[in-house]
Design a protein around this motif. Structure first.
Motif, PDB file in Angstrom:
ATOM      1  N   UNK F   4       0.916  -1.241  -0.056  1.00 13.74           N
ATOM      2  CA  UNK F   4       0.073  -0.064   0.125  1.00 13.74           C
ATOM      3  C   UNK F   4       0.909   1.222   0.078  1.00 13.74           C
ATOM      4  N   UNK F   5       0.618   2.235  -1.033  1.00 12.36           N
ATOM      5  CA  UNK F   5       1.318   3.452  -0.921  1.00 12.36           C
ATOM      6  C   UNK F   5       0.354   4.626  -0.756  1.00 12.36           C
ATOM      7  N   UNK F   6       1.017   5.673  -0.365  1.00 13.92           N
ATOM      8  CA  UNK F   6       0.487   7.165  -0.451  1.00 13.92           C
ATOM      9  C   UNK F   6       0.342   7.825  -1.553  1.00 13.92           C
ATOM     10  N   UNK F   7      -0.448   7.948  -2.233  1.00 14.79           N
ATOM     11  CA  UNK F   7      -0.348   8.565  -3.669  1.00 14.79           C
ATOM     12  C   UNK F   7      -1.442   9.665  -3.765  1.00 14.79           C
ATOM     13  N   UNK F   8      -0.850  10.656  -4.804  1.00  9.87           N
ATOM     14  CA  UNK F   8      -1.761  11.544  -5.242  1.00  9.87           C
ATOM     15  C   UNK F   8      -2.664  10.772  -6.400  1.00  9.87           C
ATOM     16  N   UNK F   9      -3.835  11.165  -6.335  1.00  9.45           N
ATOM     17  CA  UNK F   9      -4.783  10.581  -7.384  1.00  9.45           C
ATOM     18  C   UNK F   9      -4.374  10.544  -8.740  1.00  9.45           C
ATOM     19  N   UNK F  10      -3.709  11.835  -9.109  1.00  8.26           N
ATOM     20  CA  UNK F  10      -3.105  12.116 -10.300  1.00  8.26           C
ATOM     21  C   UNK F  10      -2.066  10.874 -10.544  1.00  8.26           C
ATOM     22  N   UNK F 179      -4.172   6.427   0.549  1.00  9.16           N
ATOM     23  CA  UNK F 179      -3.505   4.856   0.287  1.00  9.16           C
ATOM     24  C   UNK F 179      -3.964   4.385  -0.931  1.00  9.16           C
ATOM     25  N   UNK F 180      -3.164   3.522  -1.675  1.00  8.95           N
ATOM     26  CA  UNK F 180      -3.726   3.021  -2.685  1.00  8.95           C
ATOM     27  C   UNK F 180      -2.851   1.705  -2.845  1.00  8.95           C
ATOM     28  N   UNK F 181      -3.481   0.590  -3.241  1.00 11.50           N
ATOM     29  CA  UNK F 181      -2.915  -0.726  -3.667  1.00 11.50           C
ATOM     30  C   UNK F 181      -3.065  -0.878  -5.072  1.00 11.50           C
ATOM     31  N   UNK F 182      -1.933  -1.050  -5.467  1.00  9.64           N
ATOM     32  CA  UNK F 182      -1.799  -1.334  -6.960  1.00  9.64           C
ATOM     33  C   UNK F 182      -1.282  -2.638  -7.342  1.00  9.64           C
ATOM     34  N   UNK F 183      -2.030  -3.797  -7.414  1.00  9.49           N
ATOM     35  CA  UNK F 183      -1.716  -5.242  -7.665  1.00  9.49           C
ATOM     36  C   UNK F 183      -1.174  -5.154  -8.994  1.00  9.49           C
TER      37      UNK F 183
ATOM     38  N   UNK H  29      -0.747   3.123  10.600  1.00  4.31           N
ATOM     39  CA  UNK H  29      -1.283   2.560  11.546  1.00  4.31           C
ATOM     40  C   UNK H  29      -2.968   1.843  11.352  1.00  4.31           C
ATOM     41  N   UNK H  30      -2.938   2.010  10.089  1.00  5.08           N
ATOM     42  CA  UNK H  30      -4.036   1.088   9.463  1.00  5.08           C
ATOM     43  C   UNK H  30      -5.423   2.160   9.583  1.00  5.08           C
ATOM     44  N   UNK H  31      -5.203   3.630   9.750  1.00  8.28           N
ATOM     45  CA  UNK H  31      -6.338   4.543   9.918  1.00  8.28           C
ATOM     46  C   UNK H  31      -6.926   4.672   8.275  1.00  8.28           C
ATOM     47  N   UNK H  32      -8.046   5.447   8.345  1.00  2.41           N
ATOM     48  CA  UNK H  32      -8.331   5.988   6.981  1.00  2.41           C
ATOM     49  C   UNK H  32      -7.591   7.337   7.058  1.00  2.41           C
ATOM     50  N   UNK H  33      -7.024   7.501   6.024  1.00  2.95           N
ATOM     51  CA  UNK H  33      -6.240   8.891   5.871  1.00  2.95           C
ATOM     52  C   UNK H  33      -6.544   9.674   4.606  1.00  2.95           C
ATOM     53  N   UNK H  34      -6.362  10.914   4.650  1.00  2.80           N
ATOM     54  CA  UNK H  34      -6.241  11.783   3.355  1.00  2.80           C
ATOM     55  C   UNK H  34      -5.305  13.137   3.564  1.00  2.80           C
ATOM     56  N   UNK H  35      -4.897  13.401   2.465  1.00  2.00           N
ATOM     57  CA  UNK H  35      -4.101  14.683   2.474  1.00  2.00           C
ATOM     58  C   UNK H  35      -4.458  15.392   1.185  1.00  2.00           C
ATOM     59  N   UNK H  36      -4.637  16.650   1.365  1.00  2.00           N
ATOM     60  CA  UNK H  36      -4.818  17.327   0.004  1.00  2.00           C
ATOM     61  C   UNK H  36      -4.296  18.741   0.353  1.00  2.00           C
ATOM     62  N   UNK H  37      -3.461  19.226  -0.731  1.00  2.00           N
ATOM     63  CA  UNK H  37      -2.674  20.393  -0.584  1.00  2.00           C
ATOM     64  C   UNK H  37      -3.730  21.658  -1.100  1.00  2.00           C
ATOM     65  N   UNK H  38      -3.652  22.959  -0.636  1.00  2.00           N
ATOM     66  CA  UNK H  38      -4.222  23.978  -1.224  1.00  2.00           C
ATOM     67  C   UNK H  38      -3.446  24.193  -2.682  1.00  2.00           C
TER      68      UNK H  38
END
Ligand SMILES: Cc1ncc(C[n+]2csc(CCOP(=O)(O)OP(=O)(O)O)c2C)c(N)n1
Ligand SMILES: Cc1ncc(C[n+]2csc(CCOP(=O)(O)OP(=O)(O)O)c2C)c(N)n1
Ligand code: SF4
Ligand code: SF4
Ligand code: SF4
Ligand code: SF4
Ligand code: SF4
Ligand code: SF4
Ligand SMILES: [Mg+2]
Ligand SMILES: [Mg+2]
Lengths: 356, 67, 179, 248, 248, 356, 67, 179
Positions: F4-10, F179-183, H29-38
């Motif tokens: 699982x990675x943290x990615x921007x939608x783009x 988070x996104x999982x890219x299998x 930690x397994x939480x739901x997360x989101x990040x968005x920039x201005x």
């Protein structure tokens, strides 16, 4: 020149624009609208107007944007693929609230398609081919005379509402000749205090712009536009009716197809069938209210278009589908004969009879 | 002996082959082909030198030269 | 009465102008009229045709599919539009270029050697005017012949020199029908 | 007796051209087909047809063809070539298509040094749509959109594509030719052949501009048109190789 | 004591520029404003703002402005100028705007000899969108869309707009300048002034290309950026007058 | 890379495209989608794919046309004004039946507008911004994970139906990280026997074309397309539902707005209100049938979009307006809070209560 | 006596004026303006020769020179 | 529990990365997360901010309008986002650059001299890490501090040299809160 002349639809648009005070034309050749630009090429120099062949449809609509921004009555024209190319520019004109007239003499699509008549750009014209929440006023003539009349109206509406107006015809209307009467009308150039034509005696610069970096401001601008659109919907719905009063079936059709439909209806009436015609003249705003009233008194609708079915959505929306809406369309440059539509009318009426 | 062969149904009677032929043996015929064109033809095959100038001048690839 | 006509020939045979003259004449008589050209792919090099409608009633489609009259100036046009004639319709054939006859017995055919007649008047390019005169006569004069001449003068206002000869050609066409 | 001194190229189909009598589009088609045959690359060639009189090129050439939207053939060719880098990809474009609406696309294909060949048919007019002014229309030339003659003040001066593109570093070979007589035809063929050969050996963007007639819209007979081209077009558009960036 | 040796131009509003620290867009704005003041044409001037970092030019210039869609400023200017032939109309465009998406529009404004002035800011990058490659990006220059450096094989070579447009007959005056030091700044101002004067005397299309810095997207301090411009950009884009077609 | 990675939608779109076998990307920078093209610029050279920055959006879509015509899996992306510029090219792709994926990360309009999130290109995407009777398949993700999943699906659908597929996101989805999982999935390149990639062993040339000069032929081609579209309507409607079973009010919403709506619905449910969510995932084909079924069992709908009201037309059409369809929209880059939508829900429900 | 006047709120501290001043009398101050920039200022007005080089170098039209 | 946070400062103060680290840690930690920039017009030169949400439930809008916590790294950010805090929320102020105090009494403010602390650790650019540590501590550890370090190692995998010093900065921030 109140003499009656035999003119091509494309030429009638050109002459009518000139009568309406249009002195700037920017375009790019494409069949089946080219005669309009060729007409302008001939006429504009005679009256000290500007005719310019742009390097592309994109350049043309952006020249229109500039000329309209500087306060002129200005026109461009094209046919389907060329109109697609203008999409961004049209959205800019709408965003910056620039009055201008855009003519689309539709041909068969998608892609390069063909050069034969079509009505498959209805969605593009009325729902906005470009991005964002904007609307063009869309007028659909069904004769060469109306090509001229609605062209003049287009310029007036454009100025009144500071909004692009699209005149939506098709290859047949553009190419055909019919008698047309072009009455001179006195043209009073409107004062456009917002135009960017040099400060002159003003002290505050005029800015032509569609950028609003702050979302609050862009939303406010959009609300302003939506309010204007509501005003247009209230004031500018136009249509024509033919024997709808006691009609059990109402054919809904616009432009060239409405003439064929009318012939078909006359055939059906000779057979004693109760059939009427509803012809939207303004496609946007769509005459929804009247159509809903009619829906309450008729038994069914038949929409006929030169497309796979586009205006039918507006008919369904307007009538809330309280009555069945049938469809008959031809595509790719094919035109139905009045007999074909007559047959469709018969089919529907007979089905109804059977149910009765 | 070289021999120019005209596919007359393709010919549009433009006359470019006529001026291209140094031997002046190509003529435009009186009769129309099915497209309505007066097609070109060789008036004297025996004079042909097989220079293929006519073939190269023809925009419609009407002419082949047999040897 | 509604006349729905197709006029067809090679590009260059002047069928478009022939149609426009007839339409114009109809307009001068106060009828509903329409003219529309084929502007399809066949334009270049191939055949050209136009639809002309002259009617006492408002005109629906300007495109004629069931014709009351057809003028065929050449063979491909004849082949293409013979079947478009409705029963009882009139076919004017340019017999100078068409050596065939229609096999339909529900139509009336007029063979007009338009090129030859025009040639005999000094200019083969007036074959269209001959055919126009013939068509109008064959249809029992949809418009007065003088109206065609009036239309001619309007359309060719800038070429007064050609009026007289074209009038002769039209009249020759009429004469070929009326005998 | 059955062998031929001159035979129709394999790279042409049997379909008769729809071009007007005497139109030189046909001659250029023939030359391209011969070159492709001679180079033996028919089975790897992909042509890009424009919008213009030659829109139906796909009916005439006997190899794969992609029909492109008006002016965008160089972009389409780029897409094709990037997918098939070992193919021979060429665009065939008129002066409306290439010099007017498609100006940005050809400039940038050249700037990228895109490994494609462009055959540019300059007939000083829009043929297909019935004779409108092109960017290459001569000064004072009458067209349907310059009915009083091309007016310099209003519509500017002819655009010289070969000269303009020669300033671009990515352009490998740029030449202007005509097919008005046997000697020029030979030069035209040589230039076109070179433009294909350079592509096949992996070098940059190549363009051959062919001065061509449009008897129909110039309102002339085919022979008059050839004369007009010689007297009017060649002085405005001098023939020759404008750029040959190779070391050889 | 209240008189000024150097004062803010009347042709500038009071609004502070939003440009990044050290960005030379501001210097060019200042020069244009000075020129317009000196020529006394503020009340007849209509500027065309592009899409790019200078999109907000309408907040900074104290005369009428039309904001144009990306790349189409020359077309918009054409529309304006045809309606107001006695006005002074100029476009202000970046290299993405003018050299990339708007390539056809500027070529054809030049070909028409359109009586407008174009100020072309070449900073070898797309500033506003955050540092992507421009047609003018140098070979091997790293940008966000050429992260491994501009690769000639893949993305071609820098497009030299002034050189290219100089081949066009309708172009009256074409010059490339920089604002990296006082002497170049003076030349820049002289060229810009001339480009406006020629327009006002009814002559053809004039363009001044200004080499400019983008410290932010080049990833440099303002001073480093000026140095980089001197060491890398000027050699690729030589300064000077490329075309001056007038008799004077 | 099933980590699982943290990615921007783009970026997720970019990586998902690569997983799906896309090796050709042509684009032009525009906020808020630029990260996608920047991602491709980085990744493509690593995997011997082609990244090309085109000179314009028009060039980009025509490169896509060429690459798709040559048989490749290919993608382009842009944001609203840039998509308008692609209108002609998209119509060509549809006409020539070329599989390709077009991403629109919408921003505020009309005109230059702003760079903030918007959903005002719904009409353009679903009714066809370009000319002629054609349809794109339009998919609307509502999370970064779905950006990835639907990207992969897009490539498959494009190939299956030989049709352009548009992935419709907005600035928020493009910019946000989740988070996104890219299998990894095995990518089996499909044999495209129709592709124009050089004759090779074929004897018959392959032609990529949308021109049909004879109207009969163009009509036949259009009928072929319409049949295909009918098949897609039958097979490819996708949507998500949340507690619609006993809902008295169903909120209809897509993309980013559907998440906000869901939060609002959860607030309302905590208050004991019977509210559900219907989220179209395929905007075209629009899941009309299911919505009609729901219309029969619920009491009203609330459509909420980042526009002046566009999808609402499809909801009205689908439900035949047998139940009231309310609307709440924000424009110009403004985003509603869940509280705002919650308030709307309350208003409607209370009104209904009052009527009871 | 010439005197440079800095509109410090406009200044972005880019330093271009600092290098432009042949008299070396422009310095970047320690304090931040409300935009967060360390703004430029003149350390010794009396040394100013009024050459206006600083004003011309400044991209933000921060500097006016009084005489 | 749902934490909805706004982190704001000048461009260049590293608020984006601060947000990403926290988000990443939440994900670990397994939480739901989101990040968005201005990504608005203020980007260039002006202030920058991002919204971070860490929640036990699926996340609706990623854009935070009613924040449970705000980090203001400079004065304009403080002025802009003070009112976005919901009642009971937490405000972390970079007191190195902000000399004002909130007038709201329904929130809890932590003054953190982030620049000074970072400076004392040898690099003023780590002020964001100090603030991050402080924020996490002030919120009673939304995530385990070690998670932040894990995230840091992932994101800055290519710069292992900076890990240790940044860890110190984060811990210094924590310590400033816990005392
Ligand atoms: C977008 C678009 N604009 C315009 C047209 C109409 N059009 C078709 S061909 C053509 C120009 C053809 O001229 P040229 O490229 O010179 O080719 P030629 O016919 O002279 O060989 C134009 C304008 C079109 N099909 N599509
Ligand atoms: C049709 C369209 N495509 C793309 C964009 C996005 N865009 C905005 S500015 C810009 C490029 C700016 O670069 P440049 O012209 O060099 O100006 P600079 O910012 O460097 O001064 C782009 C691609 C847009 N607004 N519209
Ligand atoms: S081959 Fe030569 S000689 Fe023979 S017909 Fe042709 S041109 Fe004349
Ligand atoms: S050149 Fe060809 S088309 Fe022309 S006349 Fe000769 S054979 Fe016929
Ligand atoms: S119109 Fe002109 S270019 Fe086109 S085929 Fe005819 S002669 Fe050739
Ligand atoms: S991004 Fe570059 S061009 Fe734009 S304002 Fe900043 S420094 Fe100037
Ligand atoms: S005017 Fe000259 S001397 Fe005075 S501060 Fe400016 S640069 Fe220095
Ligand atoms: S040049 Fe201008 S903005 Fe830069 S530091 Fe000097 S005064 Fe400030
Ligand atoms: Mg041409
Ligand atoms: Mg730039």
């Amino acid at each position: 020149m109140s003499e009656t002349r035999l003119m091509k639809g494309n030429e009638a648009i050109g002459e009518a624009a000139i009568v309406a005070g249009c002195r700037y034309y920017f375009g790019y050749p494409i069949t089946p609208q080219t005669e309009l630009m060729e007409y302008m090429a001939k006429r504009m120099p005679q009256i000290e107007g500007v005719f310019l062949q742009a390097e592309s449809e994109i350049a043309a609509i952006n020249m229109v944007y500039g000329a309209a921004g500087a306060g002129a009555r200005v026109m461009t024209s094209s046919s389907s693929p060329g109109i697609s190319l203008k999409a961004e520019g049209i959205s800019y004109c709408a965003g910056a609230e620039l009055p201008c007239v855009i003519v689309n003499i539709m041909r068969g699509g998608p892609g390069l398609g063909s050069i034969q008549p079509s009505q498959a750009d209805y969605f593009q014209a009325t729902k906005g081919g470009g991005h964002g929440d904007y609307r063009n006023i869309v007028l659909a003539p069904n004769s060469v005379q109306e090509m001229a009349d609605l062209t003049m109206l287009s310029f007036d509406l454009a100025d009144t509402y500071r909004n692009p107006v699209m005149l939506l015809g098709d290859g047949a209307l553009g190419q055909m000749m019919e008698p047309v009467n072009l009455e001179e009308r006195p043209f009073v150039p409107q004062e456009k205090s917002w135009a960017a034509n040099g400060l002159g005696k003003r002290t505050k610069p005029n800015i032509i712009n569609s950028l609003y970096l702050k979302p609050e401001q862009l939303e406010a601008h959009n609300i302003h536009l939506q309010n204007k659109y509501q005003r247009i919907i209230k004031q500018e719905c136009r249509w024509e009716e033919f024997s709808v009063e006691d009609a059990e079936l109402i054919v809904v059709s616009y432009g060239i197809t409405s003439r064929i439909a009318r012939s078909a209806i006359e055939m059906a009436k000779r057979d004693g069938l109760k059939v009427g015609l509803f012809r939207p003249i303004s496609l946007w705003p769509f005459p929804s209210e009247r159509l809903l009233t009619l829906a309450k008194q008729t038994r069914a609708f038949l929409v006929t278009e030169l497309s796979a079915g586009q205006m039918i959505e507006d008919v369904r929306l307007a009538t809330r589908q309280i009555k069945p809406v049938h469809f008959y369309g031809r595509m790719g440059g094919m035109m139905p004969s009045s007999r074909e539509i007559y047959n469709q009318i018969n089919l529907i009426v007979r089905e109804k009879e059977a149910v009765k | 002996m070289p021999r120019p062969v005209f596919n007359q149904e393709r010919c549009k009677g433009c006359g470019l082959c006529v001026v291209a032929c140094k031997k002046n043996i190509i003529v435009i015929s009186d009769s129309l082909n099915s497209k309505g064109y007066h097609s070109a033809t060789c008036s004297d095959e025996s004079a042909c030198i097989g220079c293929i100038m006519c073939a190269k001048a023809c925009p419609d690839v009407v002419i082949e030269i047999y040897k | 009465m509604t006349h729905e006509m197709i006029l067809a020939g090679f590009g260059g045979q002047g069928v478009m102008v022939m149609g426009q003259l007839l339409t114009y004449a109809g307009m001068l008589e106060g009828a509903h009229v329409s003219w529309i050209p084929s502007y399809g792919p066949e334009m270049r090099g191939g055949t050209a045709n136009c639809s002309v409608i002259i009617s006492q009633e408002p005109i629906g489609s300007p495109i004629v599919t069931e014709a009351t009259a057809v003028v065929a100036m050449n063979l491909p046009s004849f082949e293409k539009f013979e079947s478009s004639l409705s029963s009882g319709g009139i076919l004017v054939l340019n017999s100078s270029l068409i050596d065939r006859q229609s096999k339909r017995d529900d139509i009336k055919t007029y063979n007009v050697p338009a090129n030859e007649i025009a040639n005999s008047l000094g200019d083969a390019r007036m074959a269209n005017m001959v055919a126009l005169g013939a068509l109008n006569a064959a249809l029992g004069y949809i418009v007065d012949t003088s109206r065609i001449m009036e239309a001619f003068k309007k359309i060719f206002a800038k070429k007064p020199g050609i009026i007289a000869s074209n009038e002769l050609a039209i009249l020759a066409g009429v004469k070929h029908i009326t005998g | 007796m059955n062998s031929k001194l001159y035979a129709r190229s394999e790279s042409l189909t049997d379909a008769p051209f729809h071009y007007c009598p005497g139109c030189q589009h046909g001659i250029v088609h023939r030359i391209i087909a011969e070159v492709i045959d001679e180079l033996g690359v028919r089975k790897q060639t992909i042509g890009i047809a424009p919008v213009g009189c030659s829109v139906l090129a796909y009916e005439y050439f006997n190899f794969d063809i992609v029909q492109a939207s008006h002016g965008r053939a160089p972009a389409v060719a780029t897409g094709v070539k990037r997918v098939c880098p070992d193919s021979t990809v060429f665009t065939y474009q008129g002066d409306g298509d290439l010099a007017s609406i498609g100006c940005a696309e050809v400039v940038h294909a050249a700037a990228r040094g895109e490994r494609i060949t462009t055959i540019f048919i300059n007939n000083a007019i829009y043929g297909m749509t019935g004779g409108q002014m092109a960017p290459t229309t001569l000064v004072d030339q009458v067209t349907t959109t310059s009915p009083y003659g091309r007016n310099v003040n209003q519509a500017g001066t002819p655009l010289c594509i070969s000269e303009m593109l020669s300033t671009i570093q990515g352009a490998r070979f740029i030449a202007r030719v005509a097919v008005n007589n046997p000697s020029n035809m030979a030069k035209a063929k040589a230039a076109i052949k070179k433009a294909f050969q350079l592509q096949n050996s992996g070098e940059g963007f190549c363009l051959v501009e062919v001065l061509s007639t449009c008897p129909t819209n110039w309102g002339m007979t085919p022979l008059e048109a050839v004369k007009w081209l010689e007297t009017n077009m060649i002085p405005q558009y001098p023939l020759g190789v404008f750029k040959d960036a190779g070391g050889e």
